[in-house]
Motif scaffolding. Structure first.
Motif, mmCIF file in Angstrom:
data_model
loop_
_atom_site.group_PDB
_atom_site.id
_atom_site.type_symbol
_atom_site.label_atom_id
_atom_site.label_comp_id
_atom_site.label_asym_id
_atom_site.label_seq_id
_atom_site.Cartn_x
_atom_site.Cartn_y
_atom_site.Cartn_z
ATOM 1 N N TYR A 66 10.745 -42.399 -53.744
ATOM 2 C CA TYR A 66 12.167 -42.093 -53.865
ATOM 3 C C TYR A 66 12.721 -41.391 -52.623
ATOM 4 N N PHE A 83 17.179 -37.343 -50.712
ATOM 5 C CA PHE A 83 16.913 -35.982 -50.248
ATOM 6 C C PHE A 83 17.150 -34.967 -51.367
ATOM 7 N N PRO A 119 15.343 -38.354 -60.128
ATOM 8 C CA PRO A 119 15.238 -39.743 -60.574
ATOM 9 C C PRO A 119 15.278 -39.826 -62.104
ATOM 10 N N GLU A 136 23.525 -44.741 -58.597
ATOM 11 C CA GLU A 136 22.488 -43.929 -57.941
ATOM 12 C C GLU A 136 21.103 -44.247 -58.467
ATOM 13 N N THR A 164 24.752 -32.957 -52.508
ATOM 14 C CA THR A 164 25.494 -33.947 -53.275
ATOM 15 C C THR A 164 25.862 -33.328 -54.617
ATOM 16 N N TRP A 177 15.476 -41.609 -47.121
ATOM 17 C CA TRP A 177 16.037 -40.471 -46.373
ATOM 18 C C TRP A 177 17.558 -40.490 -46.361
ATOM 19 N N ASP A 178 18.149 -40.833 -47.517
ATOM 20 C CA ASP A 178 19.601 -40.689 -47.642
ATOM 21 C C ASP A 178 19.887 -39.461 -48.527
ATOM 22 N N GLN A 179 21.167 -39.159 -48.700
ATOM 23 C CA GLN A 179 21.551 -37.992 -49.492
ATOM 24 C C GLN A 179 20.946 -38.045 -50.890
ATOM 25 N N LEU A 180 21.008 -39.255 -51.476
ATOM 26 C CA LEU A 180 20.509 -39.471 -52.829
ATOM 27 C C LEU A 180 19.049 -39.046 -52.940
ATOM 28 N N LEU A 235 21.987 -47.192 -51.056
ATOM 29 C CA LEU A 235 21.650 -46.407 -49.859
ATOM 30 C C LEU A 235 22.866 -45.553 -49.539
ATOM 31 N N ASP A 236 22.696 -44.257 -49.725
ATOM 32 C CA ASP A 236 23.774 -43.297 -49.523
ATOM 33 C C ASP A 236 23.878 -42.972 -48.025
ATOM 34 N N ALA A 237 24.708 -41.974 -47.693
ATOM 35 C CA ALA A 237 24.777 -41.514 -46.302
ATOM 36 C C ALA A 237 23.447 -40.874 -45.922
ATOM 37 N N ILE A 238 23.210 -40.724 -44.628
ATOM 38 C CA ILE A 238 21.947 -40.144 -44.169
ATOM 39 C C ILE A 238 21.773 -38.723 -44.733
ATOM 40 N N ALA A 239 20.517 -38.356 -45.003
ATOM 41 C CA ALA A 239 20.224 -37.048 -45.596
ATOM 42 C C ALA A 239 20.788 -35.928 -44.744
ATOM 43 N N ASN A 240 21.429 -34.971 -45.420
ATOM 44 C CA ASN A 240 22.005 -33.832 -44.700
ATOM 45 C C ASN A 240 21.716 -32.565 -45.503
ATOM 46 N N TYR A 268 13.578 -40.799 -64.549
ATOM 47 C CA TYR A 268 12.475 -40.436 -65.444
ATOM 48 C C TYR A 268 12.237 -38.935 -65.458
ATOM 49 N N TYR A 282 16.090 -43.353 -41.754
ATOM 50 C CA TYR A 282 17.358 -43.905 -42.223
ATOM 51 C C TYR A 282 17.811 -45.100 -41.385
ATOM 52 N N MET A 334 15.931 -48.058 -42.395
ATOM 53 C CA MET A 334 16.426 -48.594 -43.671
ATOM 54 C C MET A 334 17.630 -49.496 -43.425
#
Lengths: 256, 247
Positions: free
Chosen positions: B161, B170, A89, A255, A83, B165-168, A73-78, A91, B91, B94
């Protein structure tokens, strides 16, 4: 299909005064009229036991894996901060790798479309009934798989490495129009890689199944090579790095 | 086999006999009835060929894919109790699942690893079916259904996926859906339909969520039923067609 009966050499003379007669006797515990021994087992309990065993095994494997490795779980989407690298993903990362080498419409739309079309039409291109249910059909089929796989690994790795070292797009910039560098040349290279085994098999009078085996092997091995390249060998900026020399402590496995 | 009085009393009781409409399965008739009179078992034939049970033939990949689907439904429903599909709360929910929900992190781990596992196993299943020539007549169309199931599986994984709602997630979805926009002509429109807008945002999240928890799992269940039903109608695995002494 062998037709040996468990009870043999018994003669049942036909009674002339009767309209029916014993024809044969079969030792068994199920209705076997008109059938040879069929080498089957009752689903209960054998198949169910197998399935329960698989259920327990698979669940246990996921259990243990989930204890050992945490889902990331990365930082919140921005939307403001991209990144680096931004990877699809795993596949789809093979497609992302392909995008690096040709026009996005070719890599992202045409080739996946052709692949799905090819997959769906396999049974209609090869409609023989021969060797259904036999791994690789025959020794010849197995040889085709091995040679095509070796060939595809070499060809695809060479294509990725060559295009990475001497970018076709950049080299031909100003020399040839973009559609040549991004459509014609990469398209031709891939077509040659895919069709070479087909032509060889054609000349050797290979069956439709042989050709399908070659094409499917090229497809699946290329997908594996592209996925490994995109997943393990691409670092920041989606640039090519050795997996053990990734800059900035980037680790693709974090990741997953 | 001698049964104890207790077992006999139990299996001959009215309640037991109303539940199981067959006798103790130690003879061919009751073993057949066990399979045919049970809705969960009746997907199986009463008898199966020994050849199709050989481990090295199928590696049980289809069964494993189905099991993983079951694990995903189970853990997915548990996660749904806590997850909120909104840009503001996705998020944090989560984080909540991971930090304060009992076994939350573990449930999420299981869901994620089973999801990756299912994609992998479905691909391997396709590879197995191809190399054993199991798409040949009369199984042609079941192979096509299998390809559709592969696409559904990829779709189910891809839509899931985005949900953390993290950077990965998104940026993976941004990269992934950008590919759709390269389709000549309809590309940008297709991407907009997929995202519910021009960028990944609230509309995308709710679209992917609905696809992920309702439409795709239901479609998978429906099409898998068709897939399995056709396996039976076609006489089981293709292994049964190999003449004795070969293969």
């Amino acid at each position: 299909m062998t037709n040996e009966l468990p009870v043999k050499d018994e003669v049942f003379p036909k009674d002339t005064s009767k309209s029916y007669a014993i024809v044969e006797m079969v030792r068994g515990d199920s209705p076997m009229v008109g059938k040879g021994p069929d080498d089957t087992v009752f689903s209960f309990p054998i198949v169910l036991l197998w399935e329960i065993l698989l259920l327990l095994g698979v669940t246990l494997a996921i259990f243990l894996f989930s204890l050992a490795k945490q889902a990331p779980l990365d930082a919140i989407a921005n939307p403001q901060i991209t990144t680096d690298p931004a990877k699809a993903p795993w596949y789809f990362v093979g497609l992302q790798e392909l995008l690096e080498h040709m026009h996005p419409t070719l890599a992202g739309i045409v080739i996946p479309g052709v692949l799905v079309g090819f997959l769906m039409s396999i049974p209609y291109l090869d409609n023989s009934r021969e060797f259904a249910g036999v791994w690789f059909s025959s020794k010849r089929g197995k040889r085709i798989v091995v040679w095509t796989a070796v060939y595809t690994v070499i060809a695809m790795v060479a294509f990725i490495a060559f295009d990475n070292a001497f970018s076709i797009r950049e080299t031909l910039r100003g020399v040839a129009p973009p559609w040549v560098a991004q459509w014609v040349i990469p398209g031709l290279i891939l077509a040659v890689i895919v069709l070479l085994p087909v032509v060889i098999l054609w000349r050797k009078k290979g069956s439709a199944r042989d050709i399908m085996i070659a094409l499917f092997t090229v497809m699946i091995v290329s997908a594996v090579v592209l996925t490994i390249s995109g997943f393990l060998f691409r670092g920041p900026g989606f640039e090519m790095y050795w997996p053990w020399q990734m800059p900035d402590g980037y680790n693709p496995w974090d990741e997953l | 086999m001698a049964q104890s009085k207790l077992v006999k009393g139990l299996t001959h009781s009215r309640v037991w006999r109303s539940l199981f409409r067959h006798g103790w399965p130690d003879n061919p008739l009751d073993r057949s009835l066990t399979m045919t009179s049970n809705i969960f078992f009746h997907l199986h034939p009463v008898k199966v060929s020994r050849k199709s049970l050989r481990w090295q033939y199928s590696f049980g990949l289809g069964v494993v894919a189905t099991i993983l689907y079951g694990v995903l439904i189970f853990t997915g429903v548990l996660l749904m109790f806590y997850y909120v599909p909104s840009v503001e709360r996705a998020y944090p929910s989560m984080k909540e699942i991971q930090l304060s929900v009992p076994l939350g992190q573990f449930t999420r781990n299981m869901h994620r690893w089973a999801a990756h596992g299912m994609v992998l196993v479905v691909i391997l299943h396709m590879v197995r079916v191809f190399y054993t020539g199991a798409y040949k007549p009369p199984r042609q169309f079941n192979w096509v259904i299998g390809v559709i199931l592969l696409l559904f599986t990829l779709g189910a994984s891809f839509t899931g996926y985005l949900l953390p709602w993290d950077q990965l997630s998104f940026w993976a979805i941004t990269v992934g859906t950008n590919i759709a926009s390269y389709a000549p002509g309809a590309g940008p429109v297709m991407r907009e339909i997929l995202l519910g807008g021009t960028e990944v945002g609230q509309d995308t999240l709710i679209r992917f969520y609905t696809l992920h928890i309702a439409l795709l799992p239901l479609s998978l269940a429906l099409v898998v039923s068709l897939h399995l039903w056709r396996v039976r109608k076609d006489g089981g695995l293709a292994a049964t067609e190999v003449p004795d002494g070969e293969g």
